[in-house]
Write a protein that holds these residues in place. Structure first.
Motif, PDB file in Angstrom:
ATOM      1  N   SER A  55       0.382  -1.080   0.222  1.00  0.00           N
ATOM      2  CA  SER A  55      -0.202   0.177  -0.174  1.00  0.00           C
ATOM      3  C   SER A  55       0.915   1.106   0.094  1.00  0.00           C
ATOM      4  N   GLY A  56       0.370   2.736  -0.434  1.00  0.00           N
ATOM      5  CA  GLY A  56       0.908   3.836  -0.204  1.00  0.00           C
ATOM      6  C   GLY A  56       1.642   4.114   1.324  1.00  0.00           C
ATOM      7  N   THR A  57      -0.037   3.819   1.879  1.00  0.00           N
ATOM      8  CA  THR A  57       0.402   4.271   3.842  1.00  0.00           C
ATOM      9  C   THR A  57       2.053   3.123   3.834  1.00  0.00           C
ATOM     10  N   ALA A  58       1.664   1.905   3.506  1.00  0.00           N
ATOM     11  CA  ALA A  58       2.980   1.400   3.483  1.00  0.00           C
ATOM     12  C   ALA A  58       4.320   1.960   3.075  1.00  0.00           C
ATOM     13  N   PHE A  59       4.343   2.431   2.325  1.00  0.00           N
ATOM     14  CA  PHE A  59       5.249   2.986   1.277  1.00  0.00           C
ATOM     15  C   PHE A  59       6.293   4.556   2.107  1.00  0.00           C
ATOM     16  N   LEU A  60       4.886   4.630   2.308  1.00  0.00           N
ATOM     17  CA  LEU A  60       5.077   6.277   2.829  1.00  0.00           C
ATOM     18  C   LEU A  60       5.700   6.393   4.711  1.00  0.00           C
ATOM     19  N   SER A  61       5.549   5.735   5.242  1.00  0.00           N
ATOM     20  CA  SER A  61       5.733   5.279   6.850  1.00  0.00           C
ATOM     21  C   SER A  61       7.028   4.032   6.229  1.00  0.00           C
ATOM     22  N   SER A  62       7.557   4.339   5.840  1.00  0.00           N
ATOM     23  CA  SER A  62       9.012   3.624   5.691  1.00  0.00           C
ATOM     24  C   SER A  62       9.945   4.325   5.297  1.00  0.00           C
ATOM     25  N   TYR A  63       9.309   5.749   3.903  1.00  0.00           N
ATOM     26  CA  TYR A  63      10.017   6.283   3.732  1.00  0.00           C
ATOM     27  C   TYR A  63      10.958   7.312   3.909  1.00  0.00           C
ATOM     28  N   ALA A  64      12.434   7.456   3.532  1.00  0.00           N
ATOM     29  CA  ALA A  64      13.406   8.110   4.389  1.00  0.00           C
ATOM     30  C   ALA A  64      13.931   8.926   3.073  1.00  0.00           C
ATOM     31  N   PRO A  65      14.048  10.164   3.963  1.00  0.00           N
ATOM     32  CA  PRO A  65      14.336  11.533   2.448  1.00  0.00           C
ATOM     33  C   PRO A  65      15.548  10.911   1.962  1.00  0.00           C
ATOM     34  N   ALA A  66      16.555  10.040   2.537  1.00  0.00           N
ATOM     35  CA  ALA A  66      17.699   9.563   1.643  1.00  0.00           C
ATOM     36  C   ALA A  66      17.374   8.551   0.959  1.00  0.00           C
ATOM     37  N   MET A  67      16.250   8.371   0.912  1.00  0.00           N
ATOM     38  CA  MET A  67      16.696   7.131  -0.521  1.00  0.00           C
ATOM     39  C   MET A  67      16.765   7.884  -1.851  1.00  0.00           C
ATOM     40  N   ARG A  68      17.184   6.161  -2.592  1.00  0.00           N
ATOM     41  CA  ARG A  68      17.530   6.747  -3.938  1.00  0.00           C
ATOM     42  C   ARG A  68      17.161   4.623  -4.697  1.00  0.00           C
ATOM     43  N   LEU A  96       5.038  12.937  -2.255  1.00  0.00           N
ATOM     44  CA  LEU A  96       6.026  12.689  -2.083  1.00  0.00           C
ATOM     45  C   LEU A  96       7.193  14.279  -2.792  1.00  0.00           C
ATOM     46  N   ILE A  97       6.164  14.626  -3.920  1.00  0.00           N
ATOM     47  CA  ILE A  97       6.673  15.992  -4.450  1.00  0.00           C
ATOM     48  C   ILE A  97       6.549  17.160  -3.395  1.00  0.00           C
ATOM     49  N   ALA A  98       5.651  17.194  -1.947  1.00  0.00           N
ATOM     50  CA  ALA A  98       5.971  17.525  -1.410  1.00  0.00           C
ATOM     51  C   ALA A  98       7.063  18.295   0.093  1.00  0.00           C
ATOM     52  N   LEU A  99       7.224  16.454  -0.347  1.00  0.00           N
ATOM     53  CA  LEU A  99       8.390  16.077   0.226  1.00  0.00           C
ATOM     54  C   LEU A  99       9.737  16.976  -0.242  1.00  0.00           C
ATOM     55  N   ASP A 100       9.773  16.886  -1.140  1.00  0.00           N
ATOM     56  CA  ASP A 100      11.134  17.194  -2.424  1.00  0.00           C
ATOM     57  C   ASP A 100      12.123  16.288  -1.824  1.00  0.00           C
ATOM     58  N   SER A 101      10.924  14.832  -2.475  1.00  0.00           N
ATOM     59  CA  SER A 101      11.657  13.803  -2.771  1.00  0.00           C
ATOM     60  C   SER A 101      12.538  13.679  -3.965  1.00  0.00           C
ATOM     61  N   ARG A 102      13.509  13.296  -3.643  1.00  0.00           N
ATOM     62  CA  ARG A 102      14.432  13.118  -5.079  1.00  0.00           C
ATOM     63  C   ARG A 102      14.305  11.774  -6.054  1.00  0.00           C
ATOM     64  N   LEU A 103      13.419  11.325  -5.145  1.00  0.00           N
ATOM     65  CA  LEU A 103      13.633   9.328  -5.718  1.00  0.00           C
ATOM     66  C   LEU A 103      12.587   9.635  -6.906  1.00  0.00           C
ATOM     67  N   PRO A 104      12.900   9.150  -8.525  1.00  0.00           N
ATOM     68  CA  PRO A 104      11.867   9.004  -9.315  1.00  0.00           C
ATOM     69  C   PRO A 104      10.876   8.065  -9.020  1.00  0.00           C
ATOM     70  N   VAL A 105      10.191   8.962  -9.622  1.00  0.00           N
ATOM     71  CA  VAL A 105       8.741   7.102  -9.811  1.00  0.00           C
ATOM     72  C   VAL A 105       7.989   7.016 -11.127  1.00  0.00           C
ATOM     73  N   ILE A 106       8.017   5.861 -11.256  1.00  0.00           N
ATOM     74  CA  ILE A 106       7.235   5.828 -12.088  1.00  0.00           C
ATOM     75  C   ILE A 106       5.833   5.081 -12.180  1.00  0.00           C
ATOM     76  N   ILE A 107       4.743   5.311 -12.290  1.00  0.00           N
ATOM     77  CA  ILE A 107       3.645   4.907 -12.470  1.00  0.00           C
ATOM     78  C   ILE A 107       2.833   3.287 -13.099  1.00  0.00           C
ATOM     79  N   MET A 108       1.918   2.331 -12.662  1.00  0.00           N
ATOM     80  CA  MET A 108       2.361   1.512 -12.957  1.00  0.00           C
ATOM     81  C   MET A 108       0.679   1.595 -13.097  1.00  0.00           C
ATOM     82  N   THR A 109      -0.158   1.545 -13.847  1.00  0.00           N
ATOM     83  CA  THR A 109      -1.999   1.238 -13.866  1.00  0.00           C
ATOM     84  C   THR A 109      -1.786   0.319 -15.525  1.00  0.00           C
ATOM     85  N   ALA A 110      -2.917  -0.295 -15.307  1.00  0.00           N
ATOM     86  CA  ALA A 110      -3.943  -1.489 -15.947  1.00  0.00           C
ATOM     87  C   ALA A 110      -5.010   0.388 -17.130  1.00  0.00           C
ATOM     88  N   ARG A 111      -5.077   0.978 -16.684  1.00  0.00           N
ATOM     89  CA  ARG A 111      -5.433   2.284 -17.180  1.00  0.00           C
ATOM     90  C   ARG A 111      -5.003   2.460 -18.478  1.00  0.00           C
TER      91      ARG A 111
END
Length: 121
Positions: free
Chosen positions: A34-47, A68-83
């Motif tokens: 889940s997104g919640t699980a990821f965000l609870s583990s997120y750290a700004p140092a993640m690369r 993540l954008i609001a946190l100024d994350s430097r982690l690039p995000v690739i979105i996956m969807t069936a849409r």
């Protein structure tokens, strides 16, 4: 040190297949249901790179990306969807994602997209 891949998808089979793919190529893989699980583990140092499903229980992928954008994350995000509509891919990129992949996806295409994202100047 191996580059990290973070996978957020509520489908265990998707997480398992992506984990196997990236581990076979020497990546350090972390997955979340889940997104919640990821965000609870997120750290700004993640690369590395985040593969993020749009349709998630609780907060969806767009909200995770927004946070993540609001946190100024430097982690690039690739979105996956069936849409399949082009508006979804346009919205994803406009929201700040580094890339977009449609499910079901071809393993080689996902690998190429992640490698391209990780090695952008």
């Amino acid at each position: 040190m191996a580059e990290a891949i973070y996978i957020v998808d509520d489908d265990e089979a998707v997480r398992d297949s992506l984990r196997a793919l990236f581990e076979a190529h020497g990546f350090d893989v972390h997955d979340f249901a889940s997104g919640t699980a990821f965000l609870s583990s997120y750290a700004p140092a993640m690369r590395g790179c985040l593969l993020l499903d749009v349709n998630l229980p609780g907060i969806d992928g767009f909200e995770v990306l927004k946070r993540l954008i609001a946190l100024d994350s430097r982690l690039p995000v690739i979105i996956m969807t069936a849409r399949t509509d082009s508006r979804t891919s346009d919205n994803v990129l406009a929201a700040g994602a580094a890339g977009f992949v449609q499910k079901p996806f071809v393993a080689g295409d996902v690998m190429a997209l992640v490698n391209g994202t990780l090695h952008r100047p």
